[in-house]
Structures are given as C-alpha cells and as structure tokens.
Design an enzyme around this catalytic site. Structure first.
Site, PDB file in Angstrom:
ATOM      1  N   CYS A   1      -4.971 -10.759   7.017  1.00  0.00           N
ATOM      2  CA  CYS A   1      -5.434 -10.110   5.778  1.00  0.00           C
ATOM      3  C   CYS A   1      -4.945 -10.749   4.239  1.00  0.00           C
ATOM      4  O   CYS A   1      -5.628  -9.884   3.336  1.00  0.00           O
ATOM      5  CB  CYS A   1      -3.828  -8.579   6.034  1.00  0.00           C
ATOM      6  SG  CYS A   1      -3.991  -7.646   7.573  1.00  0.00           S
TER       7      CYS A   1
ATOM      8  N   HIS B   1      -0.306  -6.158  -1.078  1.00  0.00           N
ATOM      9  CA  HIS B   1      -1.454  -5.415   0.619  1.00  0.00           C
ATOM     10  C   HIS B   1      -0.744  -3.760   0.862  1.00  0.00           C
ATOM     11  O   HIS B   1       0.298  -3.387   0.839  1.00  0.00           O
ATOM     12  CB  HIS B   1      -1.050  -6.486   1.361  1.00  0.00           C
ATOM     13  CG  HIS B   1      -1.812  -6.061   2.608  1.00  0.00           C
ATOM     14  ND1 HIS B   1      -3.030  -5.883   2.550  1.00  0.00           N
ATOM     15  CD2 HIS B   1      -1.397  -6.400   3.585  1.00  0.00           C
ATOM     16  CE1 HIS B   1      -3.198  -4.978   3.942  1.00  0.00           C
ATOM     17  NE2 HIS B   1      -2.123  -5.526   4.594  1.00  0.00           N
TER      18      HIS B   1
ATOM     19  N   ASN C   1      -4.408   0.713   6.225  1.00  0.00           N
ATOM     20  CA  ASN C   1      -4.686  -0.624   6.152  1.00  0.00           C
ATOM     21  C   ASN C   1      -6.246  -1.568   6.271  1.00  0.00           C
ATOM     22  O   ASN C   1      -6.689  -1.475   7.423  1.00  0.00           O
ATOM     23  CB  ASN C   1      -3.113  -1.933   7.210  1.00  0.00           C
ATOM     24  CG  ASN C   1      -3.351  -3.259   6.893  1.00  0.00           C
ATOM     25  OD1 ASN C   1      -4.484  -3.595   6.287  1.00  0.00           O
ATOM     26  ND2 ASN C   1      -2.966  -3.683   7.941  1.00  0.00           N
TER      27      ASN C   1
END
Length: 327
Positions: free
Chosen positions: A115, A251, A281
């Site tokens: 990520c 994030h 996500n």
C-alpha cells in the site's frame, strides 16, 4: 530538503469506478453485517471495477482527470512510475501502457511495495528531479483489488476497493515542496499479508494461494505502531512539530488505525482527511485519492504543511511531509 527549489506536486487527479458495493450487499452470503463492518473498520461502501476494467484503465482515467484539472501538465514529463499490486500483467509493465496511452517520452516502470507504493514512488520521483535525472515525473497509484480478493473470506472481502490516483512531480517555488521522506520495511512480517504469483510458498515455508490473505490482528498491531513512529520521524526530519501539521492524510485502511495515529499526533479530527467510509482500502490509490479530494474541497491551501503516511504488505511503511503549493 528545505532549501532552494525542491521537488513538489504540480498536478493531481483521481478516479473511482462507478459500481458501488455497500456493506449490506455482503449480508446475503457472508456471516457479517453493516454494523459489524463499520464498527471494526469504519467502511460503509467501496467502488468495484467493471468486469472488463483493469488497473491500466483506472490509471488511464486518473491521468485523464489530472489533465482535465491541469491541462498541459504532462508537458516536460520524462518518465512514468506506476505503483500497483495488481498490474494487468507481469510484463509489459503498467507504466509502459500509461506511457503509450499519453505519448510520454522517457522511462516507464512499475513499483511494487504494498500500500505505501505511491509514497515510495513519490520519493523516487523526488530523487530523480532533485538529481536532474528528470524534469518531471508522472506518478500513478492504481489498483483493481477486486480481481484478487477472495469474496468468500469475511476477513478481507469487506476491506478493499478499486481506484486510481495520479500526480506530476517537478520543481516548485522556493519554500514549497517535499520536506522529508521516511521509507521502511520488515520482511519478517511477509507471511502476514500476501498474494501468490509464481512461487507456491514463501522462503520460510508458508504456503500461499492465488488470493489475497491477511492476518488482520498482526497487521493491525503493526500498522498502529508504524503509523506512529513513521509520522513522528517524518515530522522531525522536516524540522517541524506535530502542531505545524495543518492536514494529515493517512492511508485509508481502517478508521481505528487512523484514530490511533491522530491521537498520537494530538491532532483534531478536522485536520485529518478520511474517506475510508466511501472507498475502503484502495492500496496505492488510497492517499492520492484522499489528497485530491482534500485539495478539491479546499481543505488544503497553499503553504499548508501536509503529512502523508501509509503501511502495507512487505511489511512496508512510508511517510512524507510537504509544504503544499508553489507550482
């Protein structure tokens, strides 16, 4: 990194697919509920790519959005970096497809770092511009995670969504741009979050399958820890204090993780950008999507000190502080 004309972000764009998948949609076939998902993650819905829509398509549309907002932004771009964990193919790389679509001359490569990949790519673009290896670099984060999720796994199916984000990195006026980067990895945690490609197992013998796997408990503990340490390190390297941070863009993986990082920094919610409830996500697309929305909404103004941080498979983490504007 605070003196002279430092590299910064010159243009931003993002894209999300049209299809909306809500928490209630899982109730028909999974032992879960909207309340269960929201309580544990903060996610209410996510966007899912069409059956014939892949990472390259999401990347293309993110760049098109960037150009719609910043015409001429690709002039002088010397290369493309696409951060992704779901490339259309191992080769050709997705960056080459982006390069061809937009007629960019120069280098093109994909970056795979979980990520935080988009922040890793920003750091590389910064270094290239700083070293005069490139005038400007197009940095894309794009994911079609719905293609690799096990939709029968309650622990992961509800977490992820698809999206694309893009930025052009180049020199900005003095006093603006990137002030610090923190990049890290701990490969001893590789078995906690993976998706098989060529090998059937990790070097430690952990068997892998061709679907996303995550040990939620261990990743949660890791994320809370590194979100704290990486953000504080990046702020210190930038010569600032947490009080100087005007906008925090973390994030978008889990609202509880975001809240823990916010509390550690002592920041009020109004300084934190959150859209995990709408998109879930989206991995490498998470931060550019949230950043673009914050700029579009007027939450980020020229001269604001902005903190970005991410964590993910590897296990990896990254954080950066930049002074917004100066294009």
């Amino acid at each position: 990194m605070t003196g002279g004309q430092a590299p910064g972000i010159l243009a931003l764009g993002a894209y999300v697919p049209q299809r909306v998948l809500r928490n209630e949609d899982f109730e028909a076939y999974l032992d879960t509920s909207d309340e269960w998902i929201v309580t544990r993650t903060g996610i209410r819905e996510r966007r899912i790519a069409a059956e014939d829509e892949y990472t390259s398509d999401l990347a293309f549309k993110a760049v098109e959005d960037l150009l719609g907002r910043h015409p001429g932004a690709l002039e002088g771009v010397d290369g493309v970096i696409v951060a992704t964990n779901t490339p259309d193919a191992l080769f050709p790389n997705t960056a080459a497809l982006v390069q061809a679509r937009f007629g960019i001359q120069g280098f093109a490569y994909d970056l795979l770092a979980g990520c935080p990949g988009w922040l890793y790519a920003l750091a590389q673009a910064h270094a290239m511009v700083e070293a005069s290896l490139a005038r400007k670099v197009l940095v894309v984060g794009a994911e079609a995670l719905s293609k690799i999720v096990d939709w029968n796994d309650r622990a992961t199916a509800v977490l992820f969504g698809d999206a694309g984000g893009a930025a052009v990195v180049g020199r900005v006026r003095e006093g603006f741009g990137f002030r610090s980067f923190v990049l890290g990895a701990d490969g001893t945690g590789a078995k906690e979050l993976y998706h098989a490609c060529v090998a059937p197992r990790l070097p430690d013998g952990t068997s892998m399958r061709n679907r996303l796997y995550m040990n939620g408990r261990e990743v949660f503990k890791f994320a809370v820890r590194v979100m704290n340490t990486a953000t504080l390190e990046a702020i210190e390297k930038a010569g600032l204090t947490p009080e100087d941070i005007k906008v925090f863009v973390p994030h978008q993986a889990n609202l509880r993780i975001i809240d823990a990082a916010r509390e550690r920094l002592g920041l009020p919610w109004e300084r934190v950008v959150v859209n995990v409830d709408r998109y879930g996500n989206t991995s490498t697309a998470s931060i550019p999507l949230a950043l673009k929305e914050a700029v579009e909404d007027g939450r980020i103004q020229e001269g604001d000190h902005v903190l970005l941080v991410s964590f993910g498979a590897g296990l990896t983490w990254a954080a950066t502080v930049l002074t917004w504007g100066g294009a």
